[in-house]
Write a protein that holds these residues in place. Structure first.
Motif, PDB file in Angstrom:
ATOM      1  N   ASP A 158      12.871  10.996   7.370  1.00 56.86           N
ATOM      2  CA  ASP A 158      11.430  10.982   7.126  1.00 56.86           C
ATOM      3  C   ASP A 158      10.685  11.019   8.458  1.00 56.86           C
ATOM      4  O   ASP A 158      11.056  10.312   9.404  1.00 56.86           O
ATOM      5  CB  ASP A 158      11.028   9.727   6.350  1.00 56.86           C
ATOM      6  CG  ASP A 158      11.532   9.750   4.913  1.00 56.86           C
ATOM      7  OD1 ASP A 158      11.769  10.850   4.400  1.00 56.86           O
ATOM      8  OD2 ASP A 158      11.681   8.667   4.323  1.00 56.86           O
ATOM      9  N   GLU A 179      -1.155   2.358  12.828  1.00 53.64           N
ATOM     10  CA  GLU A 179       0.265   1.999  12.810  1.00 53.64           C
ATOM     11  C   GLU A 179       0.993   2.423  14.076  1.00 53.64           C
ATOM     12  O   GLU A 179       1.845   1.688  14.584  1.00 53.64           O
ATOM     13  CB  GLU A 179       0.941   2.631  11.591  1.00 53.64           C
ATOM     14  CG  GLU A 179       0.639   1.925  10.288  1.00 53.64           C
ATOM     15  CD  GLU A 179       1.138   0.496  10.295  1.00 53.64           C
ATOM     16  OE1 GLU A 179       2.352   0.265  10.479  1.00 53.64           O
ATOM     17  OE2 GLU A 179       0.303  -0.417  10.146  1.00 53.64           O
ATOM     18  N   GLU A 226       0.819  -1.209   0.000  1.00 56.50           N
ATOM     19  CA  GLU A 226       0.000   0.000   0.000  1.00 56.50           C
ATOM     20  C   GLU A 226       0.856   1.264   0.000  1.00 56.50           C
ATOM     21  O   GLU A 226       0.469   2.282  -0.584  1.00 56.50           O
ATOM     22  CB  GLU A 226      -0.906   0.010   1.235  1.00 56.50           C
ATOM     23  CG  GLU A 226      -2.008  -1.019   1.215  1.00 56.50           C
ATOM     24  CD  GLU A 226      -2.825  -1.045   2.485  1.00 56.50           C
ATOM     25  OE1 GLU A 226      -3.922  -1.651   2.476  1.00 56.50           O
ATOM     26  OE2 GLU A 226      -2.372  -0.475   3.505  1.00 56.50           O
ATOM     27  N   ASP A 227       2.026   1.212   0.647  1.00 57.52           N
ATOM     28  CA  ASP A 227       2.855   2.404   0.774  1.00 57.52           C
ATOM     29  C   ASP A 227       3.977   2.470  -0.259  1.00 57.52           C
ATOM     30  O   ASP A 227       4.915   3.244  -0.113  1.00 57.52           O
ATOM     31  CB  ASP A 227       3.433   2.499   2.188  1.00 57.52           C
ATOM     32  CG  ASP A 227       4.212   1.263   2.602  1.00 57.52           C
ATOM     33  OD1 ASP A 227       4.395   0.364   1.757  1.00 57.52           O
ATOM     34  OD2 ASP A 227       4.627   1.192   3.780  1.00 57.52           O
ATOM     35  N   ALA A 228       3.891   1.671  -1.314  1.00 56.49           N
ATOM     36  CA  ALA A 228       4.894   1.733  -2.385  1.00 56.49           C
ATOM     37  C   ALA A 228       4.271   1.304  -3.707  1.00 56.49           C
ATOM     38  O   ALA A 228       4.842   0.507  -4.445  1.00 56.49           O
ATOM     39  CB  ALA A 228       6.101   0.854  -2.050  1.00 56.49           C
ATOM     40  N   LEU A 280       6.462   8.653  -6.812  1.00 59.44           N
ATOM     41  CA  LEU A 280       5.952   8.805  -5.453  1.00 59.44           C
ATOM     42  C   LEU A 280       6.903   9.652  -4.627  1.00 59.44           C
ATOM     43  O   LEU A 280       8.121   9.580  -4.794  1.00 59.44           O
ATOM     44  CB  LEU A 280       5.780   7.434  -4.789  1.00 59.44           C
ATOM     45  CG  LEU A 280       4.895   6.419  -5.527  1.00 59.44           C
ATOM     46  CD1 LEU A 280       4.826   5.121  -4.730  1.00 59.44           C
ATOM     47  CD2 LEU A 280       3.501   6.978  -5.761  1.00 59.44           C
ATOM     48  N   LYS A 298      10.283   4.303  -6.013  1.00 57.47           N
ATOM     49  CA  LYS A 298       9.450   5.502  -6.136  1.00 57.47           C
ATOM     50  C   LYS A 298       8.891   5.690  -7.547  1.00 57.47           C
ATOM     51  O   LYS A 298       7.818   6.265  -7.718  1.00 57.47           O
ATOM     52  CB  LYS A 298      10.251   6.743  -5.730  1.00 57.47           C
ATOM     53  CG  LYS A 298      10.611   6.799  -4.250  1.00 57.47           C
ATOM     54  CD  LYS A 298      11.364   8.075  -3.908  1.00 57.47           C
ATOM     55  CE  LYS A 298      11.699   8.139  -2.431  1.00 57.47           C
ATOM     56  NZ  LYS A 298      12.431   9.380  -2.077  1.00 57.47           N
ATOM     57  N   SER A 304      -1.495  -4.679   2.631  1.00 59.30           N
ATOM     58  CA  SER A 304      -0.928  -3.975   3.776  1.00 59.30           C
ATOM     59  C   SER A 304       0.241  -4.748   4.381  1.00 59.30           C
ATOM     60  O   SER A 304       0.483  -5.916   4.048  1.00 59.30           O
ATOM     61  CB  SER A 304      -2.009  -3.777   4.841  1.00 59.30           C
ATOM     62  OG  SER A 304      -2.384  -5.043   5.393  1.00 59.30           O
ATOM     63  N   GLU A 362       7.322   9.432  -1.307  1.00 57.20           N
ATOM     64  CA  GLU A 362       7.956   8.537  -0.341  1.00 57.20           C
ATOM     65  C   GLU A 362       7.436   7.124  -0.563  1.00 57.20           C
ATOM     66  O   GLU A 362       6.329   6.933  -1.069  1.00 57.20           O
ATOM     67  CB  GLU A 362       7.664   8.967   1.101  1.00 57.20           C
ATOM     68  CG  GLU A 362       8.153  10.362   1.468  1.00 57.20           C
ATOM     69  CD  GLU A 362       9.667  10.477   1.483  1.00 57.20           C
ATOM     70  OE1 GLU A 362      10.338   9.429   1.600  1.00 57.20           O
ATOM     71  OE2 GLU A 362      10.175  11.610   1.377  1.00 57.20           O
ATOM     72  N   VAL A 363       8.232   6.129  -0.171  1.00 53.96           N
ATOM     73  CA  VAL A 363       7.780   4.738  -0.210  1.00 53.96           C
ATOM     74  C   VAL A 363       8.099   4.091   1.128  1.00 53.96           C
ATOM     75  O   VAL A 363       9.075   4.435   1.789  1.00 53.96           O
ATOM     76  CB  VAL A 363       8.451   3.940  -1.352  1.00 53.96           C
ATOM     77  CG1 VAL A 363       7.969   4.425  -2.702  1.00 53.96           C
ATOM     78  CG2 VAL A 363       9.967   4.021  -1.267  1.00 53.96           C
ATOM     79  N   GLY A 364       7.240   3.153   1.537  1.00 58.27           N
ATOM     80  CA  GLY A 364       7.496   2.406   2.761  1.00 58.27           C
ATOM     81  C   GLY A 364       8.661   1.455   2.579  1.00 58.27           C
ATOM     82  O   GLY A 364       8.963   1.013   1.469  1.00 58.27           O
ATOM     83  N   THR A 405      -3.159  -3.705  -4.127  1.00 60.75           N
ATOM     84  CA  THR A 405      -2.235  -3.431  -3.029  1.00 60.75           C
ATOM     85  C   THR A 405      -2.593  -4.267  -1.816  1.00 60.75           C
ATOM     86  O   THR A 405      -3.751  -4.668  -1.631  1.00 60.75           O
ATOM     87  CB  THR A 405      -2.257  -1.947  -2.635  1.00 60.75           C
ATOM     88  OG1 THR A 405      -3.581  -1.593  -2.194  1.00 60.75           O
ATOM     89  CG2 THR A 405      -1.849  -1.058  -3.797  1.00 60.75           C
TER      90      THR A 405
END
Length: 525
Positions: free
Chosen positions: A508, A422, A224-226, A241, A254, A275, A243-245, A273
């Protein structure tokens, strides 16, 4: 079908094969990968298949000599260099699987292989690359700095750069996975699920499958974060992007490749996506079926297949998921196990307000019934109310969690569901202990610290002695970056200056002052 799948589904059927597609089919069929790679088995995950109501087959790329599919593309690219290029040697920037693939390919072909890795790379990966004969250069705190240094060395020493994904020969090497799947499973396949970072494997697998078996759906799966490929395909152009997780570090990209995007745009049916919790649950699923430990990026496809089956309601179909890597750091396992219960919806994390009086805990336990309590955090704060942090075992997933919350609320409890929060999962569950009455004007941040000597000192020196640190909780989950929950006492008129100081450090961060979990458990009264 859940919107996470629908929003990035690609319309239309696969295009007819043209010259470009024919060339990829030719390159995949002729790819030189088996000098070093093996044809990995395609095996059914029996227990997981029974649970999701479909036959799920795992393409075991974690069994490659470098425990990752990356060897295929790296070797195919290097083997196609000219003799003059081979004599110059090769270079890449990588902190993981691509580095090992390039190092092993270089050793087998007798070519100098320089690998630039960030200084924060875990020692297990540095040792693995060294074991394959790579010439290691440690530089920078992250991939971008390492890649920039690799570019400098390439120019200085005349080395040939081996891109991890955005190269037709690399794509063709990864495409041999699709060729093997089709040969190993001639029966109908509903969908093949592929993990996605820069898009090399997805492009190669999709190009081959859509050329020979266009009836098979090819679905890419990202964290989800990338989700850079999903965002790019939805926009019709490559999207960068901000930022990416980093949890699934193997796919933390990115911006996807130009060539991988072009191929995926033509041939990929859908993107979805998953989690962090869903990845952790899938790691456990694979372990229970195979006794193998996959890395987070390596299990994306399995998590995607599970989610797809649940969202679409399909039954008795054959699904294939590529387990793409098993280079997991041992010190991440406790974190993965902790999150797997939440990912499988087998645990609920709840904040519950109860009266501060004798017998309250007993009454709470009676209300939740025969369910097991996996965690209970509490410290006395005042004479009126108590805030508890409770983990409760579930046997029937989300439906049971919702019913439990209704039961507690009907019994008069104020309940906050923290199962997807989180900050609660990373920090607060480990530090519930009452409020700091004197910590007024506190502002809360989550900060990613590089796992290297001097990172904390650099942070403190940049912040100076202008503000008081009132809360500090560090969490290492086995990655190049540690996670810190940080409270700073800052007057309202100084908050812009505080943010400017944080920005100047380059780590970050995200503010969490408005997080309801902080307000319930840690914020000054």
């Amino acid at each position: 079908m859940n919107s996470s799948l629908k929003q990035t589904a690609l319309s239309g059927s696969a295009p007819a094969v043209d010259v470009g597609d024919a060339e990829y089919l030719k390159r995949i069929n002729a790819a030189r990968v088996y000098d070093v790679a093996i044809e990995t088995p395609l095996v059914e995950a029996a227990q997981l298949s029974a649970r999701i109501g479909n036959r799920l087959f795992l393409k075991r790329e974690d069994l490659q000599p470098v425990h990752s599919f990356k060897l295929r593309g790296a070797y195919n690219k290097i083997s196609h260099l000219t003799e003059e290029e081979k004599a110059r040697g090769v270079i890449c920037a990588s902190a993981g699987n691509h580095a090992q693939g390039v190092a092993l390919a270089g050793r087998n072909l007798g070519i100098r292989a320089v690998i630039v890795m960030p200084r924060t790379t875990p020692q297990i990966k540095v040792s693995a690359v060294a074991g394959f004969g790579g010439e290691i250069v440690l530089h920078g705190d992250g991939y971008d700095e390492a890649a920039a240094h690799a570019a400098e060395l390439m120019e200085r020493d005349g080395l040939v750069y081996i891109h991890p994904y955005d190269d037709p020969y690399v794509i063709a090497g990864q495409g041999t996975i699709g060729m093997e799947i089709v040969r190993q499973h001639p029966q109908p396949i509903h969908a093949v699920f592929v993990c996605v970072g820069g898009g090399g494997m997805l492009a190669g697998v999709a190009a081959y499958i859509k050329s020979v078996r266009p009836d098979i759906r090819v679905i890419g799966v990202e964290p989800e974060d990338a989700a850079s490929m999903g965002a790019s395909l939805a926009a019709g152009e490559r999207v960068a992007l901000d930022e990416v997780g980093l949890f699934a570090d193997g796919v933390a990209v990115k911006k996807v490749g130009e060539e991988t995007f072009r191929v995926c745009q033509r041939h990929v049916d859908a993107m979805m996506t998953v989690s962090i919790d869903e990845m952790c649950a899938a790691i456990r699923d694979v372990y229970e079926d195979t006794r193998a430990l996959t890395e987070p990026a390596g299990v994306l496809a399995v998590a995607g297949a599970k989610k797809y089956a649940a969202e679409t309601g399909i039954e008795n179909e054959d699904l294939v998921a590529i387990t793409s890597g098993a280079n997991v750091n041992f010190d991440r396992l406790s974190y993965i196990a902790e999150r797997a219960e939440l990912g499988e919806q087998r645990e609920a994390l709840l904040a519950v307000t109860m009266p501060e009086k004798p017998g309250s805990f007993l009454q709470f336990c009676r209300t939740i019934g025969d369910r097991s309590i996996t965690e209970f955090g509490y410290r006395y704060a005042d004479d009126s109310r108590a805030q508890i942090f409770a983990g409760i075992k579930l046997t029937n997933g989300i439906a049971e969690r919702d019913a439990l919350i209704d039961t507690l609320q009907n019994a008069g409890y104020d309940v906050l569901d923290m199962s997807r929060n989180e900050m609660a999962k990373l920090h607060v569950r480990h530090m519930v202990g009452g409020r700091a009455a004197g910590a007024g004007s506190e502002v809360l941040f989550r900060v990613e610290f590089p796992e290297r000597p001097g990172a904390l000192l650099r942070f403190l020196e940049a912040m100076g002695d202008r503000w008081n640190i009132s809360l500090f909780h560090y969490r290492n989950h086995g990655h190049a970056h540690g996670l810190v929950l940080l409270g700073i006492q800052v007057a309202l008129e100084d908050r812009a200056a505080c943010r400017a100081a944080l920005d100047s450090i380059g780590y970050d961060y995200a503010e969490e002052t408005d997080n309801p979990v902080y307000q319930r458990f840690l914020q000054a009264g």
